[in-house]
Enzyme design. Structure first.
Site, mmCIF file in Angstrom:
data_model
loop_
_atom_site.group_PDB
_atom_site.id
_atom_site.type_symbol
_atom_site.label_atom_id
_atom_site.label_comp_id
_atom_site.label_asym_id
_atom_site.label_seq_id
_atom_site.Cartn_x
_atom_site.Cartn_y
_atom_site.Cartn_z
ATOM 1 N N TYR A 75 26.830 39.052 92.865
ATOM 2 C CA TYR A 75 26.653 38.308 94.108
ATOM 3 C C TYR A 75 27.404 36.991 93.992
ATOM 4 O O TYR A 75 27.164 36.206 93.068
ATOM 5 C CB TYR A 75 25.164 38.044 94.369
ATOM 6 C CG TYR A 75 24.883 37.461 95.736
ATOM 7 C CD1 TYR A 75 24.657 38.295 96.825
ATOM 8 C CD2 TYR A 75 24.850 36.081 95.936
ATOM 9 C CE1 TYR A 75 24.398 37.771 98.084
ATOM 10 C CE2 TYR A 75 24.601 35.543 97.181
ATOM 11 C CZ TYR A 75 24.366 36.387 98.256
ATOM 12 O OH TYR A 75 24.120 35.857 99.501
ATOM 13 N N ASN A 103 30.341 36.618 81.806
ATOM 14 C CA ASN A 103 31.085 35.418 82.185
ATOM 15 C C ASN A 103 30.733 34.909 83.577
ATOM 16 O O ASN A 103 30.496 33.722 83.785
ATOM 17 C CB ASN A 103 32.591 35.697 82.104
ATOM 18 C CG ASN A 103 33.102 35.745 80.686
ATOM 19 O OD1 ASN A 103 32.801 34.884 79.883
ATOM 20 N ND2 ASN A 103 33.887 36.761 80.358
ATOM 21 N N THR A 105 28.068 35.462 85.294
ATOM 22 C CA THR A 105 26.679 34.999 85.295
ATOM 23 C C THR A 105 26.576 33.585 84.751
ATOM 24 O O THR A 105 25.856 32.740 85.296
ATOM 25 C CB THR A 105 25.808 35.943 84.447
ATOM 26 O OG1 THR A 105 25.891 37.260 84.990
ATOM 27 C CG2 THR A 105 24.361 35.493 84.421
ATOM 28 N N ASP A 133 32.222 44.525 77.609
ATOM 29 C CA ASP A 133 33.640 44.186 77.482
ATOM 30 C C ASP A 133 33.927 43.272 76.292
ATOM 31 O O ASP A 133 35.078 43.140 75.878
ATOM 32 C CB ASP A 133 34.137 43.492 78.758
ATOM 33 C CG ASP A 133 33.979 44.350 79.993
ATOM 34 O OD1 ASP A 133 33.978 45.589 79.852
ATOM 35 O OD2 ASP A 133 33.847 43.788 81.101
#
Length: 392
Positions: A75, A103, A105, A133
């Site tokens: 979001y 990242n 977040t 990742d």
């Protein structure tokens, strides 16, 4: 009693709930806990669930379950929504905000932290990392990566034996992995390769421009010698004119995927062989049967550490994993400023690992935590007749 709100955001992993449970168990007797549903979407829309005894018991039951039990997703928050979030936290008397994520977040969490400071609201903020990742900076590796890497390594090896069985029907398989702009996960595909005939026979990472000629030569050589070839490509590999292959754009974020199809088309045009492309898909981040025990333990420890640091009044930090002993694998948890993590961007795979895969596999070994049985050579004899494969 202080009130802490906890959320999960971004793509889930097979061990993200272990981090959540480690945090909850550390805090449950000393704090009033609320759970944010569906990541930052839930925070913006004030969708939270009170941590009653029944709800906490339900959360704890998810320690070994993949996926984000609170709901996750992506979001993109506007400035007005970030202001609204802090107003909501003040209104609800939430003193501590914790998010588990990658990242994006951490970047969003930093913005909320800054807005709370601007408004003069004393908010304790902690970030707990996760990503398959492995592209979060300042941490040796991130929870979730080890299990995903283990899945990719095992799947690549098993597909070698599967394709070898069918080489009179199809000869080339292109495997596409996750990873976005970082090659950590893709490079793990070769971790279990012990025999020259086993795949992968070619690995393409996003950190390096893909040479179509090298790809063609590697695949042609493998098919000539063994009758089949396995090539592994990251979803973020640069293809035509240095561009990545994407499916769509959501909230200004490119959704990558489809490079394996492009490689399949290219090889089919160039070689007189049957080529199939496979996208490993979401199994990479949720396959519970191949969870790394080390990854699961470290995920739980990350959450528990965050809980202890909350009690010690740490704020505006991210819990990171630091490798303290290369020879005898040991780790320690270290707080890193949330701002530093948020603005540092993606952590790409370094040249010293790309150029020296054996060094990378040694680094990776304790994180994957075991390779299982050793497979025999695929064929009773190596080599094969050279034959012409390229189309005119």
């Amino acid at each position: 009693m202080k009130r802490v709100a906890i959320g999960q955001a971004g793509g889930p992993t097979s061990v993200i709930n272990a981090t959540l449970v480690g945090l909850v168990k550390e805090l449950m007797n000393d704090y009033k806990i609320s759970f944010i549903l569906n990541g930052y979407d839930g925070l913006v829309h004030e969708d939270i669930m009170e941590g009653t005894n029944e709800i906490i018991k339900w959360v704890v039951q998810h320690e070994h379950i993949p996926g984000a039990c609170l709901g996750s997703g992506r979001y993109l928050m506007s400035e007005n929504e970030i202001t609204g979030i802090v107003n909501f936290l003040k209104r609800e008397n939430i003193n501590v905000l914790v998010f588990i994520g990658g990242n994006g977040t951490m970047e969003a969490l930093h913005k909320v932290d800054l807005e709370a400071t601007r408004q003069g609201y004393e908010l304790q903020v902690i970030g707990l990392p996760k990503t398959v990742d492995n592209d979060i900076n300042y941490t040796d590796h991130a929870p979730g990566f080890g299990s995903a890497a283990k899945y990719v390594a095992h799947t690549t090896r098993d597909l070698s034996y599967d394709l070898r069985s069918m080489k009179n029907f199809e000869q080339v398989r292109i495997i596409e992995t996750m990873g976005r702009n970082a090659g950590w996960l893709t490079a793990a595909s070769g971790f279990l390769k012990k025999h020259e005939e086993e795949g992968p026979h070619f690995i393409a990472l996003p950190e390096r421009q893909l040479s179509k000629e090298k790809l063609l030569d590697a695949v042609e050589s493998a098919v000539s010698r063994h009758g089949y070839a396995i090539a592994v490509v990251s979803e973020g590999v640069l293809w035509d004119e240095g561009h990545q292959v994407g499916k769509t754009i959501i909230n200004n974020r490119p959704v990558l995927g489809g490079i394996s199809t492009e490689v399949e088309k290219f090889l089919s045009e160039q070689l007189n062989v049957e080529v199939r492309s496979d996208i490993l898909g979401m199994n990479q981040r949720c396959f519970s049967s191949l969870v790394s025990e080390a990854d699961k333990k470290e995920a739980y420890l990350t959450g528990a550490t965050g809980g202890r640091w909350i009690k010690q009044e740490f704020s505006s930090v991210v819990v990171t994993i630091q490798r303290s002993d290369e020879a005898d694998y040991k780790i320690q948890m270290k707080p890193i400023a949330l701002k530093d993590v948020a603005v540092s961007g993606e952590r790409l795979m370094p040249d010293y690992f790309i150029d020296n895969p054996k060094k990378y596999y040694k680094w990776l070994s304790p994180i994957i935590d075991g390779s299982g049985i050793t497979y025999p050579n695929l064929s009773p004899k190596n080599g094969g007749e050279k034959k012409k494969l390229r189309n005119n």
